[in-house]
Design a protein around this motif. Sequence first.
Motif, PDB file in Angstrom:
ATOM      1  N   ASN A   3     -79.153  42.265   0.989  1.00 42.62           N
ATOM      2  CA  ASN A   3     -78.176  43.342   0.925  1.00 42.62           C
ATOM      3  C   ASN A   3     -76.769  42.861   1.238  1.00 42.62           C
ATOM      4  O   ASN A   3     -75.798  43.602   1.084  1.00 42.62           O
ATOM      5  N   GLU A   9     -73.253  48.253  -9.567  1.00 41.13           N
ATOM      6  CA  GLU A   9     -74.405  49.101  -9.874  1.00 41.13           C
ATOM      7  C   GLU A   9     -74.047  50.089 -10.982  1.00 41.13           C
ATOM      8  O   GLU A   9     -72.884  50.198 -11.392  1.00 41.13           O
ATOM      9  N   ILE A  11     -74.560  54.229 -11.934  1.00 44.56           N
ATOM     10  CA  ILE A  11     -74.908  55.517 -11.349  1.00 44.56           C
ATOM     11  C   ILE A  11     -75.089  56.549 -12.453  1.00 44.56           C
ATOM     12  O   ILE A  11     -74.439  56.490 -13.505  1.00 44.56           O
ATOM     13  N   ARG A  38     -77.438  46.788  -9.320  1.00 44.85           N
ATOM     14  CA  ARG A  38     -78.476  47.769  -9.009  1.00 44.85           C
ATOM     15  C   ARG A  38     -78.303  49.025  -9.856  1.00 44.85           C
ATOM     16  O   ARG A  38     -77.319  49.162 -10.590  1.00 44.85           O
ATOM     17  N   LYS A  39     -79.238  49.948  -9.706  1.00 44.72           N
ATOM     18  CA  LYS A  39     -79.058  51.293 -10.247  1.00 44.72           C
ATOM     19  C   LYS A  39     -79.285  52.293  -9.118  1.00 44.72           C
ATOM     20  O   LYS A  39     -80.184  52.118  -8.283  1.00 44.72           O
ATOM     21  N   THR A  40     -78.457  53.328  -9.087  1.00 44.37           N
ATOM     22  CA  THR A  40     -78.481  54.289  -7.995  1.00 44.37           C
ATOM     23  C   THR A  40     -78.393  55.705  -8.554  1.00 44.37           C
ATOM     24  O   THR A  40     -77.494  56.005  -9.356  1.00 44.37           O
ATOM     25  N   HIS A  41     -79.328  56.537  -8.122  1.00 47.38           N
ATOM     26  CA  HIS A  41     -79.333  57.930  -8.556  1.00 47.38           C
ATOM     27  C   HIS A  41     -78.269  58.705  -7.786  1.00 47.38           C
ATOM     28  O   HIS A  41     -78.285  58.757  -6.559  1.00 47.38           O
ATOM     29  N   TYR A  50     -70.802  59.763  -2.545  1.00 47.75           N
ATOM     30  CA  TYR A  50     -71.118  58.416  -3.022  1.00 47.75           C
ATOM     31  C   TYR A  50     -69.897  57.512  -2.968  1.00 47.75           C
ATOM     32  O   TYR A  50     -69.950  56.399  -2.419  1.00 47.75           O
ATOM     33  N   ARG A  54     -69.318  54.199  -0.650  1.00 50.36           N
ATOM     34  CA  ARG A  54     -69.181  52.880  -1.271  1.00 50.36           C
ATOM     35  C   ARG A  54     -67.838  52.234  -0.958  1.00 50.36           C
ATOM     36  O   ARG A  54     -67.749  51.014  -0.789  1.00 50.36           O
ATOM     37  N   TRP A  60     -69.365  46.025  -2.077  1.00 54.43           N
ATOM     38  CA  TRP A  60     -69.419  46.805  -3.324  1.00 54.43           C
ATOM     39  C   TRP A  60     -68.272  46.414  -4.245  1.00 54.43           C
ATOM     40  O   TRP A  60     -67.104  46.461  -3.869  1.00 54.43           O
ATOM     41  N   CYS A  63     -68.877  50.152 -10.096  1.00 54.16           N
ATOM     42  CA  CYS A  63     -70.057  50.721 -10.747  1.00 54.16           C
ATOM     43  C   CYS A  63     -69.779  51.047 -12.203  1.00 54.16           C
ATOM     44  O   CYS A  63     -68.645  51.306 -12.605  1.00 54.16           O
TER      45      CYS A  63
END
Length: 274
Positions: A3, A9, A11, A38-41, A50, A54, A60, A63
């Motif tokens: 991490n 990512e 979204i 990554r993918k984030t809901h 969000y 972030r 980060w 996105c």
Amino acid sequence: MSNSLPYAEVIGDPIAHSKSPIIHNFWLQALGIEAEYRKTHVTPQGLAAYFLERRADPDWLGCNVTIPHKIAVMDYTDDPGGVRERIGAMNTIACETGGPLVGTNTDAGGFLQPLLRDKWSGGSAVIVGAGGAARAILFALASLGVADIAVMARDPAKAQALLDRAGVAGRALAPDAPLPACDLLVNASPLGMTGQPPLTLDLSPLPAGASVYDIVYAPLETPLLAAARARGLKAIDGLEMLIGQAALAFDIFFDAQPPRGRDAELRALLLAAG
């Protein structure tokens, strides 16, 4: 993956279907870059929280943005390139620690890549959909000088607003209107996506040399593309735009050019993932 790595990512809501992590992580590994994607809901109600969270994360990098946030994210970003006015939707947001969120749109450039590669020179197009992707595609086609563009949408007033924004004297069509003859038909809606109704259009008005471009990529072979192939029309699948826009975003996030010479290997990997 740790991490503590720098990361970008995608979204959206929904997001489970997204293949963007496969693409970006393939390129990161190929180039030996110590980062991840990554993918984030994120729901519409959770968008503000969000970005607040972030922006406080030094790892980060930004996105990508998919359905349904491409218009809403403009409320949270700086816009040095004038994307709000020119396109009216953003799909890529970059962040430098302590700096502002900067929004741009790589959908337009990604959409055009297969058309430019194939030296497409048609003069007319029909776009199905009036959301964020449709805005970028309309802008892209107008930039090619395509003057005869129709937008087919559930809300013809929204379709007309898109045409007016782009300065295109086109036509707004209802979903049940007959498909006009055109050189290019683009599905820029979620219709045909897994879990959504199919896009059912009578393709008979399309001339023999027409192209059908479906930006849906889950499933890759949509009913629309199957119908186009059955008629012997040129069919362009959703991986073309997905990989094209991802390549532009990758350079923004990771400051490196992706290895596009390995696109065939990447497509095989995406197809194997289902």
